[in-house]
Design an enzyme around this catalytic site. Structure first.
Site, PDB file in Angstrom:
ATOM      1  N   TRP A   1      34.392 -30.479 -41.667  1.00  0.00           N
ATOM      2  CA  TRP A   1      33.700 -29.482 -40.857  1.00  0.00           C
ATOM      3  C   TRP A   1      34.479 -28.173 -40.697  1.00  0.00           C
ATOM      4  O   TRP A   1      33.965 -27.201 -40.150  1.00  0.00           O
ATOM      5  CB  TRP A   1      33.409 -30.058 -39.467  1.00  0.00           C
ATOM      6  CG  TRP A   1      34.643 -30.461 -38.713  1.00  0.00           C
ATOM      7  CD1 TRP A   1      35.429 -29.664 -37.916  1.00  0.00           C
ATOM      8  CD2 TRP A   1      35.242 -31.756 -38.688  1.00  0.00           C
ATOM      9  NE1 TRP A   1      36.479 -30.380 -37.404  1.00  0.00           N
ATOM     10  CE2 TRP A   1      36.400 -31.672 -37.853  1.00  0.00           C
ATOM     11  CE3 TRP A   1      34.921 -32.988 -39.274  1.00  0.00           C
ATOM     12  CZ2 TRP A   1      37.222 -32.771 -37.610  1.00  0.00           C
ATOM     13  CZ3 TRP A   1      35.746 -34.076 -39.024  1.00  0.00           C
ATOM     14  CH2 TRP A   1      36.881 -33.968 -38.200  1.00  0.00           C
TER      15      TRP A   1
ATOM     16  N   TYR B   1      25.816 -29.321 -38.196  1.00  0.00           N
ATOM     17  CA  TYR B   1      26.146 -29.754 -39.549  1.00  0.00           C
ATOM     18  C   TYR B   1      26.016 -31.266 -39.684  1.00  0.00           C
ATOM     19  O   TYR B   1      25.924 -32.005 -38.698  1.00  0.00           O
ATOM     20  CB  TYR B   1      27.545 -29.305 -39.955  1.00  0.00           C
ATOM     21  CG  TYR B   1      28.646 -29.644 -38.970  1.00  0.00           C
ATOM     22  CD1 TYR B   1      29.081 -30.947 -38.792  1.00  0.00           C
ATOM     23  CD2 TYR B   1      29.247 -28.645 -38.208  1.00  0.00           C
ATOM     24  CE1 TYR B   1      30.087 -31.256 -37.894  1.00  0.00           C
ATOM     25  CE2 TYR B   1      30.244 -28.936 -37.305  1.00  0.00           C
ATOM     26  CZ  TYR B   1      30.663 -30.246 -37.156  1.00  0.00           C
ATOM     27  OH  TYR B   1      31.652 -30.550 -36.247  1.00  0.00           O
TER      28      TYR B   1
ATOM     29  N   GLU C   1      26.563 -33.293 -35.957  1.00  0.00           N
ATOM     30  CA  GLU C   1      27.006 -32.656 -34.719  1.00  0.00           C
ATOM     31  C   GLU C   1      26.332 -31.320 -34.458  1.00  0.00           C
ATOM     32  O   GLU C   1      26.064 -30.536 -35.369  1.00  0.00           O
ATOM     33  CB  GLU C   1      28.525 -32.465 -34.735  1.00  0.00           C
ATOM     34  CG  GLU C   1      29.269 -33.779 -34.720  1.00  0.00           C
ATOM     35  CD  GLU C   1      30.758 -33.637 -34.488  1.00  0.00           C
ATOM     36  OE1 GLU C   1      31.351 -34.562 -33.925  1.00  0.00           O
ATOM     37  OE2 GLU C   1      31.330 -32.598 -34.884  1.00  0.00           O
TER      38      GLU C   1
END
Length: 203
Positions: A181, A125, A138
């Protein structure tokens, strides 16, 4: 670009002390889109916009009733301070297996060893952090397991913790800010979460 983060950061956000008492910057493992290691970079520099793709991990631990352990990140964190997130997340050191890093960091942040921890896939992402201007680029390795004892959170890393059911998580997300995230990693990990917790837990 500074080689070490600013003063006052938590242990994971600051430089790593060496045996000689000096400090070395924390290094991350850079990867390509397939997750293959291609180099290293200093932690903070890898998060400066537009960000550099690097290896990370995220952990989801549950109690014996199937409730998910959340943490609210400490207010002193340089990235996403004070937001709620999954049990633990971080970055392996270069050459450190993600599973080993996940178990290590869970112990450092929460003072507890996970049990029955299993791999739950990977997710890639790109999430900017509006508050800091930093970017999470990441390749994230996911792990799911069971809490292995009483929590002893490190206050420099963790502001507070909570065990939640799926319904309680939904209510919490309506009231408080979560890490950018969080839903990416949770949704990717759900198949293994269901295997670990059982269908009755509702995940």
């Amino acid at each position: 670009m500074p080689s070490t983060p600013a003063e006052g950061l938590s242990t994971d956000d600051a430089a790593v002390p060496t045996s000689e008492g000096t400090a070395e910057p924390i290094m991350l493992e850079l990867v390509d889109e397939a997750g293959r290691t291609i180099g290293t970079a200093e932690k903070l520099s890898a998060h400066i916009a537009p960000g550099t793709l690097h290896r990370a991990f995220s952990v989801f631990l549950f109690d014996d009733t199937g409730r998910l352990l959340l943490q609210r990140r400490a207010l002193g964190k340089y990235h996403s301070p004070g937001v709620w997130s999954n049990t633990c997340c971080g970055h392996p050191y270069p050459g450190e297996p993600p599973f080993v890093a996940a178990a290590r960091r869970t112990g450092e942040e929460l003072g507890v060893a996970p049990t029955l921890m299993r791999e739950a896939g990977t997710v890639r992402y790109n999430h900017p952090d509006p508050a800091s201007g930093l970017v999470e680029q990441e390749y994230n390795h996911l792990f799911v397991g069971i809490v292995g004892g009483a929590l002893r959170p490190d206050p420099e890393e963790v502001e507070e913790t909570a065990f939640v059911t799926p319904a309680e998580l939904d209510a919490l997300r309506e009231k408080f800010t979560f890490s950018a995230w969080f839903m990416d990693v949770l949704d990717t990990a759900r198949p293994v979460v269901r295997e670990i917790t059982g269908d009755a837990a509702g995940w």
